[in-house]
Write a protein that holds these residues in place. Structure first.
Motif, mmCIF file in Angstrom:
data_model
loop_
_atom_site.group_PDB
_atom_site.id
_atom_site.type_symbol
_atom_site.label_atom_id
_atom_site.label_comp_id
_atom_site.label_asym_id
_atom_site.label_seq_id
_atom_site.Cartn_x
_atom_site.Cartn_y
_atom_site.Cartn_z
ATOM 1 N N THR A 21 52.719 44.998 39.431
ATOM 2 C CA THR A 21 51.425 44.848 40.150
ATOM 3 C C THR A 21 51.656 44.930 41.532
ATOM 4 O OG1 THR A 21 50.184 43.649 38.290
ATOM 5 C CG2 THR A 21 49.160 43.847 40.278
ATOM 6 N N TYR A 32 45.861 53.968 50.763
ATOM 7 C CA TYR A 32 44.847 53.682 49.572
ATOM 8 C C TYR A 32 43.611 54.095 50.372
ATOM 9 C CZ TYR A 32 41.860 50.485 46.827
ATOM 10 O OH TYR A 32 40.640 50.077 46.136
ATOM 11 N N VAL A 65 37.850 38.525 47.265
ATOM 12 C CA VAL A 65 38.911 38.151 46.578
ATOM 13 C C VAL A 65 39.535 39.338 45.920
ATOM 14 C CG1 VAL A 65 39.869 36.563 44.839
ATOM 15 C CG2 VAL A 65 38.094 35.589 46.299
ATOM 16 N N GLY A 66 40.919 39.901 46.319
ATOM 17 C CA GLY A 66 41.490 40.939 46.019
ATOM 18 C C GLY A 66 40.549 42.020 46.746
ATOM 19 N N CYS A 67 40.626 41.837 48.128
ATOM 20 C CA CYS A 67 40.044 42.756 49.038
ATOM 21 C C CYS A 67 40.692 43.870 49.496
ATOM 22 C CB CYS A 67 39.541 41.998 50.297
ATOM 23 S SG CYS A 67 40.853 41.514 51.126
ATOM 24 N N GLY A 68 41.921 43.722 49.169
ATOM 25 C CA GLY A 68 42.857 45.046 49.394
ATOM 26 C C GLY A 68 43.260 45.162 50.615
ATOM 27 N N VAL A 92 48.717 40.724 47.754
ATOM 28 C CA VAL A 92 49.850 41.600 48.396
ATOM 29 C C VAL A 92 49.726 41.956 49.817
ATOM 30 C CG1 VAL A 92 50.678 43.844 48.090
ATOM 31 C CG2 VAL A 92 49.806 42.740 46.048
ATOM 32 N N LYS A 134 35.817 42.629 43.689
ATOM 33 C CA LYS A 134 35.716 44.160 43.487
ATOM 34 C C LYS A 134 37.015 44.884 42.785
ATOM 35 C CE LYS A 134 34.594 48.721 45.117
ATOM 36 N NZ LYS A 134 35.876 49.322 44.704
ATOM 37 N N HIS A 139 43.401 42.150 37.090
ATOM 38 C CA HIS A 139 44.631 41.630 37.414
ATOM 39 C C HIS A 139 44.673 40.088 37.073
ATOM 40 C CE1 HIS A 139 45.783 45.554 39.089
ATOM 41 N NE2 HIS A 139 45.033 45.505 39.773
ATOM 42 N N VAL A 140 43.859 39.512 36.980
ATOM 43 C CA VAL A 140 43.946 37.869 36.804
ATOM 44 C C VAL A 140 44.448 37.582 35.377
ATOM 45 C CG1 VAL A 140 42.532 35.719 36.803
ATOM 46 C CG2 VAL A 140 42.341 37.486 38.607
HETATM 47 C C1 LIG Z 1 41.883 48.280 42.947
HETATM 48 S S1 LIG Z 1 42.453 47.208 44.237
HETATM 49 C C2 LIG Z 1 40.839 46.830 44.837
HETATM 50 C C3 LIG Z 1 40.829 46.609 46.249
HETATM 51 C C4 LIG Z 1 39.306 46.202 46.906
HETATM 52 N N1 LIG Z 1 38.771 45.204 46.384
HETATM 53 C C5 LIG Z 1 38.805 47.679 46.882
HETATM 54 O O1 LIG Z 1 37.766 47.783 46.049
HETATM 55 O O2 LIG Z 1 39.039 48.594 47.383
HETATM 56 C C6 LIG Z 1 42.765 45.701 43.544
HETATM 57 C C7 LIG Z 1 43.509 44.546 44.527
HETATM 58 O O3 LIG Z 1 43.547 43.434 43.799
HETATM 59 C C8 LIG Z 1 44.517 42.679 44.094
HETATM 60 N N2 LIG Z 1 45.113 41.724 43.002
HETATM 61 C C9 LIG Z 1 45.913 41.823 42.303
HETATM 62 N N3 LIG Z 1 46.365 40.705 41.310
HETATM 63 C C10 LIG Z 1 45.257 39.686 41.983
HETATM 64 C C11 LIG Z 1 44.955 38.495 41.629
HETATM 65 N N4 LIG Z 1 45.668 37.900 40.669
HETATM 66 N N5 LIG Z 1 44.079 37.944 42.442
HETATM 67 C C12 LIG Z 1 43.258 38.466 43.373
HETATM 68 N N6 LIG Z 1 43.644 39.843 43.804
HETATM 69 C C13 LIG Z 1 44.746 40.631 43.040
HETATM 70 C C14 LIG Z 1 45.630 43.913 44.281
HETATM 71 O O4 LIG Z 1 46.503 43.430 45.301
HETATM 72 C C15 LIG Z 1 44.608 44.780 44.968
HETATM 73 O O5 LIG Z 1 44.461 44.912 46.503
#
Ligand SMILES: C[S@@+](CC[C@H](N)C(=O)[O-])C[C@H]1O[C@@H](n2cnc3c(N)ncnc32)[C@H](O)[C@@H]1O
Length: 271
Positions: A21, A32, A65-68, A92, A134, A139-140
């Motif tokens: 991941t 991205y 959370v997981g904002c990328g 990341v 979102k 991934h959790v």
């Molecule tokens: C598909 S991207 C979505 C990013 C953003 N939310 C968007 O919609 O553009 C998934 C994101 O989840 C993050 N991610 C991966 N594992 C995660 C975890 N365990 N907790 C939170 N975020 C995580 C990744 O690093 C990535 O940035």
């Protein structure tokens, strides 16, 4: 360089994620935003849907959370104009580094699990009024425990929104990618149950976004593994998949499909 970029490098050690991941998002971080910027209206519509679903207001303490790269978070900030910066959480660093330097966005290198367990503390004392996840919750690893921990961070009028794709999607992927996606993606109905189990008032609705993407652009998106499921395939398998895709869509210079998303909400119960 903003000072928080140093913090990113230091805190990396606390993260619990699969190497696959991490590598996937490190590889796609630079491109991205480019994948979605062809239709800025899509990103705006999506952000508005999140604002509406969570009924966000200026006084809310918000975390994404997981904002990328913050592609959606920065629109949320522009729309809501929150009094406090939106906490932009992602494990990341390469993704977070794409976040624009802005007073309304506060980066934090952490996973959902890190926040939920308290391994990484909220930078400000107090609770969160709204948490968005979102397309990150799949991934959790331990979803139930993580959800419980995140719910514990909410204020008494707190709410959480999990935006996720269903198991069956209409994206013009090749056959094996659809199959693998269905195997990996959690079932939204199970997540709704989980939200209720951790004590929140749970509900779900589906939103549809109509997509139109130039085929050649989509080939580039596939080649760069724009969805994490594409990271499951070797270079040769991906090449074969793209050939399959090219054949299937040889008469369609523009690909049109409906993107359905589950919007799963959890509201703190009054009392
Ligand atoms: C598909 S991207 C979505 C990013 C953003 N939310 C968007 O919609 O553009 C998934 C994101 O989840 C993050 N991610 C991966 N594992 C995660 C975890 N365990 N907790 C939170 N975020 C995580 C990744 O690093 C990535 O940035």
């Amino acid at each position: 360089m903003p000072p928080w970029r140093d913090v990113i490098a230091v805190e990396r050690g606390s993260l619990l994620m699969s190497d696959q991941t991490v590598e996937h998002y490190e590889r796609i971080a630079a491109d991205y935003d480019e994948h979605w910027s062809y239709d800025p209206d899509y990103v705006w519509r999506f952000s508005r849907a999140i604002t509406d679903a969570l009924r966000l207001t200026r006084t809310d303490a918000i975390a994404d959370v997981g904002c990328g790269t913050g592609l959606y978070t920065r629109r949320l900030a522009a729309e809501v104009e929150p009094e406090r910066p939106i906490l932009c959480v992602d494990p990341v660093p390469a993704m977070l580094e794409r976040l624009p330097a802005s007073r309304s966005l506060q980066p934090l290198v952490a996973s959902a699990e890190d926040l939920a367990t308290g391994r990484v503390a909220l930078p400000e004392p107090g609770r969160l009024d709204a948490i968005v996840l979102k397309e990150s919750f799949h991934h959790v690893a331990d979803r139930r425990e993580t959800l419980e921990g995140l719910a514990g961070l909410l204020s008494r009028h707190g709410r959480i929104l999990l935006v996720m794709l269903p198991r069956t999607i209409h994206h013009p992927l090749f056959h094996e990618a659809h199959q693998r996606f269905g195997e990996l993606q959690p079932e939204p109905a199970e997540i709704v149950d989980m939200v209720a189990e951790v004590g929140l008032r749970a509900s779900v609705s589906y939103r549809t976004f109509h997509m139109a993407i130039d085929r050649e652009r989509y080939v580039r998106m596939l080649a760069s593994r724009y969805m994490s499921v594409l990271g499951e395939f070797s270079d040769d398998e991906l090449r074969a998949g793209i050939e399959q895709f090219r054949h299937a869509y040889r008469n369609d210079p523009v690909l049109r499909f409906d993107d359905h998303f589950a919007f799963i909400k959890g509201w703190v119960r009054p009392g």
